[in-house]
Design an enzyme around this catalytic site. Structure first.
Site, PDB file in Angstrom:
ATOM      1  N   ILE A 149       0.985   7.517   2.681  1.00 33.90           N
ATOM      2  CA  ILE A 149      -0.221   7.433   3.497  1.00 33.90           C
ATOM      3  C   ILE A 149       0.204   7.027   4.904  1.00 33.90           C
ATOM      4  O   ILE A 149       1.268   6.439   5.099  1.00 33.90           O
ATOM      5  CB  ILE A 149      -1.271   6.449   2.927  1.00 33.90           C
ATOM      6  N   ASP A 150      -0.614   7.361   5.882  1.00 33.34           N
ATOM      7  CA  ASP A 150      -0.254   7.140   7.275  1.00 33.34           C
ATOM      8  C   ASP A 150      -0.095   5.659   7.601  1.00 33.34           C
ATOM      9  O   ASP A 150      -0.662   4.791   6.934  1.00 33.34           O
ATOM     10  CB  ASP A 150      -1.319   7.737   8.202  1.00 33.34           C
ATOM     11  N   LYS A 151       0.629   5.400   8.675  1.00 33.50           N
ATOM     12  CA  LYS A 151       0.886   4.033   9.121  1.00 33.50           C
ATOM     13  C   LYS A 151      -0.405   3.211   9.228  1.00 33.50           C
ATOM     14  O   LYS A 151      -0.497   2.099   8.718  1.00 33.50           O
ATOM     15  CB  LYS A 151       1.590   4.059  10.480  1.00 33.50           C
TER      16      LYS A 151
END
Length: 341
Positions: free
Chosen positions: A151-153
């Site tokens: 999942i994105d930062k």
């Protein structure tokens, strides 16, 4: 191992090799000449070739060799392969472990923590923390220990980590065969008309802004991407939704909802960090700015994750609470709308 549904291909990864900021007194100068002043042993041909391949960026936009750099511009050179200093080293990073057994780990990732090295983040990632706390994690096809999906930062929430080679293969097949379950909660700009629906559109690298993903509904580029959504609550100018993913493309939810005119709230990369809906009053502008301060990231949380336990076939489902920043932001919108009625 088959290519798993979550994208780990180099087409979706760009590693930062060089980064420079033009000074306040910088006169307009071709980007190839600008870089030759900073990169040791760089030839003009190599710099020009990098630009032609779409690997030189000025303020996040891929540029041609003759693009002129101006004062305060940010210039980066990024490639699909990591730089020489890229090393995966163990780091003592705290992990919020929601579940662990002999085969897998469920991590509740906070916003701000990068999942794996890349894009200039070569240290301080979840992977660095995992290899510190756990020995002998299996490698996936992209040499990222234990990683099955990501999942994105600045997205918070749940993800699964494999502890054995068998678990890695089994969990990867679940994502590939779309038998895993993933639910995200998001706050998006605008009042979505339908109570529920499905967004279908191939996702691939944006042709001009290589740090973004774009949607290609005609299927001419990118990879198949399917997002199902359901409206949970409406606040006139923003909508709280639940999303269920069939595929796991890079920035899938962010790109899909941007493509239908509903960028995620405060998503800087996709334009959601501006007031896109609402009134022009100073009071409303101040209200939204306060919401941005409370939630200084895209409003996206991976709330629910379901996978089959590799050794037994038992289906495990995990749920996580919304983080405080999203809860507080949503409550502010709820109160704002109530006070208007």
């Amino acid at each position: 191992m088959k290519e798993i549904e979550e994208d780990f291909s180099t087409d979706d990864e760009l590693y930062e090799h060089y980064s420079f900021k033009a000074g306040k007194g910088q006169e307009p100068l071709r980007v190839d000449k600008f870089l030759m002043n900073f990169i040791e042993n760089a030839s003009r041909n190599k710099v020009q070739q990098a630009a032609k391949e779409g690997n030189i960026f000025v303020n996040g936009i891929a540029v041609k060799p003759n693009h002129r750099v101006k004062a305060n511009d940010e210039v980066k050179v990024m490639f699909s392969h990591p730089p020489h200093e890229y090393l995966l080293v163990p780091e003592r990073i705290p992990l919020n472990i929601a579940y662990e057994d002999e085969e897998l780990i469920i991590i509740n990732k906070p916003a701000g923590l990068v999942v794996h090295p890349g894009h200039g983040n070569y240290q301080g990632t979840l992977i660095n923390g995992l290899i510190y706390h756990f020995e002998h994690l299996p490698q996936n096809s992209s040499q990222r220990p234990g990683l099955v999906h990501r999942i994105d930062k600045d997205t918070s929430g749940l993800l699964v980590i494999a502890k054995t080679e068998y678990a890695m293969n089994h969990l990867s097949k679940q994502f590939f065969n779309k038998t895993s379950e993933r639910e995200y909660i998001a706050l998006v700009w605008g009042n979505i008309t339908d109570d529920e629906g499905t967004i279908i559109g191939n996702i691939g690298r944006h042709p001009k802004n290589r740090l973004q993903m774009a949607v290609f509904p005609d299927g001419s580029q990118g990879k198949e991407a399917i997002t199902h959504f359901k409206v949970l609550e409406r606040f006139d100018y923003v909508t709280l939704i639940s999303c269920r993913l069939e595929t796991g493309r890079t920035h899938q939810i962010r790109a899909h909802f941007t493509s239908i005119g509903h960028p995620l709230f405060n998503d800087e990369r996709y334009g959601g960090d501006r007031i896109l809906k609402g009134t022009s009053s100073a009071k409303y502008k101040q209200f939204v700015e306060n919401c941005f301060k409370i939630l200084p990231r895209q409003a996206l949380h991976a709330k629910t994750l379901g996978v089959e336990k590799p050794s037994t076939g038992e289906f495990l489902r995990f749920d996580s609470s919304l983080p405080e920043d999203m809860v507080e932001c949503i409550e502010k919108w709820r109160i704002y709308i109530q006070n208007r009625l």
